[in-house]
Design an enzyme around this catalytic site. Structure first.
Site, short mmCIF file in Angstrom:
data_model
loop_
_atom_site.label_atom_id
_atom_site.label_comp_id
_atom_site.label_asym_id
_atom_site.label_seq_id
_atom_site.Cartn_x
_atom_site.Cartn_y
_atom_site.Cartn_z
N ARG A 231 0.83 -1.12 0.37
CA ARG A 231 0.00 -0.16 0.35
C ARG A 231 0.93 1.65 0.02
NH1 ARG A 231 -3.10 -3.37 -1.28
NH2 ARG A 231 -5.10 -3.99 -0.06
N GLU A 259 -3.02 6.84 -4.97
CA GLU A 259 -3.28 6.82 -6.38
C GLU A 259 -4.61 6.75 -6.76
OE1 GLU A 259 -1.92 2.15 -6.57
OE2 GLU A 259 -3.64 2.63 -5.12
N HIS A 278 -0.47 -0.24 -10.23
CA HIS A 278 -1.28 -1.40 -9.97
C HIS A 278 -1.90 -2.53 -10.36
CE1 HIS A 278 -3.56 -1.34 -5.52
NE2 HIS A 278 -2.76 -2.25 -5.44
#
Length: 320
Positions: A231, A259, A278
């Protein structure tokens, strides 16, 4: 056919990828599809779902007795009301962990060779000078978090021919268990000062925000690399930008904070930062694995068998 009723909720594109027609048919073998949560015994969720199983939602779904998530973390779906109601909860986190671990290990291998620096130094007709080349043998890798993914990475590091020295920081893992996993137990200070590569596999919790703070990033040796497939909030992004812009650290980042990154963010322009959007978890044809898991899990519910991906309340509190 059983008397189970199942409702599927996910983003439209995600649902099509996770549950292609043959898997939809497989799901229908075990439960009757329904369009409303109010009529469902089982809800199958996937990436892109907006479902939150809070008290109000559960009150409107009196039949519901199980959640099967065709994805990783269920933290954004499950609330305390789920446990109070006694619902069974299952997640495909183990399925999704495989691709993430492979991706992270690949980046560790690149980092051990200082691939980003070698790429920057490669010019037409000219190799980087030999003394600038580095190898993996004996490198110290610091693993933060013995999660599902972290344990898979530890296994790969332990079996690697490079003979890595592996340090593990995880406050929930005993020293004896760390050694059994093939790692030396270490506090976060020792891990940062000793590791030439640090790879993050911890959950996103209030206590893990900026786990790699400016102070801890400063502890990393010159030329060290940070790998983050967990994360983005685990790292102080501004501090990492400063360290990478100065050329002191390299970074492989599949996740960021924020993000996605906004246009013009400095991480995009740094030659010693490898950014991906991601993608470490199941992607493309890998996503079907999540659907297979969900269908099999609903089948186990229909047959009265234990759930393979069962999530307990204690685990939920620490999930990514």
């Amino acid at each position: 056919m059983t008397d189970l009723r199942v409702c599927v909720t996910a983003g439209r594109q995600q649902a099509a990828a996770i549950f292609p027609p043959e898997l939809r048919a497989g799901l229908a073998r075990w439960a009757t599809p329904v369009g409303s949560l109010a009529d469902a015994d089982v809800v199958v969720t996937g990436w892109g779902t907006s479902l939150v199983l809070d008290e109000e939602t559960l009150t409107a779904a009196p039949r519901l007795r199980a959640l099967v998530h065709a994805g990783g973390s269920v933290r954004r779906i499950v609330t305390p009301a789920v446990w109070e109601r006694g619902l069974a909860v299952s997640s495909a986190a183990d399925v999704n962990a495989g691709p993430v671990a492979e991706f992270a290990y690949a980046q560790i291998a690149l980092a051990a060779k200082r691939a980003l620096g070698a790429m920057a130094g490669y010019r037409p007709g000219k190799w980087p000078v030999f003394r600038e080349r580095e190898g993996a043998d004996g490198r110290t890798v610091g693993v933060v978090g013995a999660s599902r993914i972290g344990r898979r990475v530890l296994s790969r590091l332990r079996d690697a021919e490079a003979g890595y020295r592996v340090l593990l920081y995880d406050p929930y893992v005993s020293a004896a268990d760390a050694w059994r996993l093939g790692a030396e137990p270490a506090d976060i200070h020792t891990l940062c000062t000793s590791s030439s590569i640090v790879t993050l596999h911890a959950p996103e919790l209030p206590e893990t925000r900026h786990l790699l703070s400016a102070e801890r990033l400063a502890l990393l040796p010159d030329g060290a690399t940070v790998v983050n497939t967990a994360r983005g909030s685990l790292i102080d992004t501004d501090a990492l930008v400063r360290e990478c812009a100065a050329g002191r650290l390299d970074a492989f980042l599949d996740v960021t904070d924020p993000e996605p990154l906004p246009a013009g963010h400095p991480l995009f322009s740094l030659p010693n930062v490898f950014l991906t959007p991601h993608i470490a978890g199941c992607q493309g044809d890998e996503v079907r694995r999540l659907g297979v898991f969900a269908v099999d899990e609903v089948g186990r519910l229909a047959r009265g068998e234990p759930l393979v991906g069962a999530v307990q309340r204690e685990e939920w509190a620490r999930m990514a």
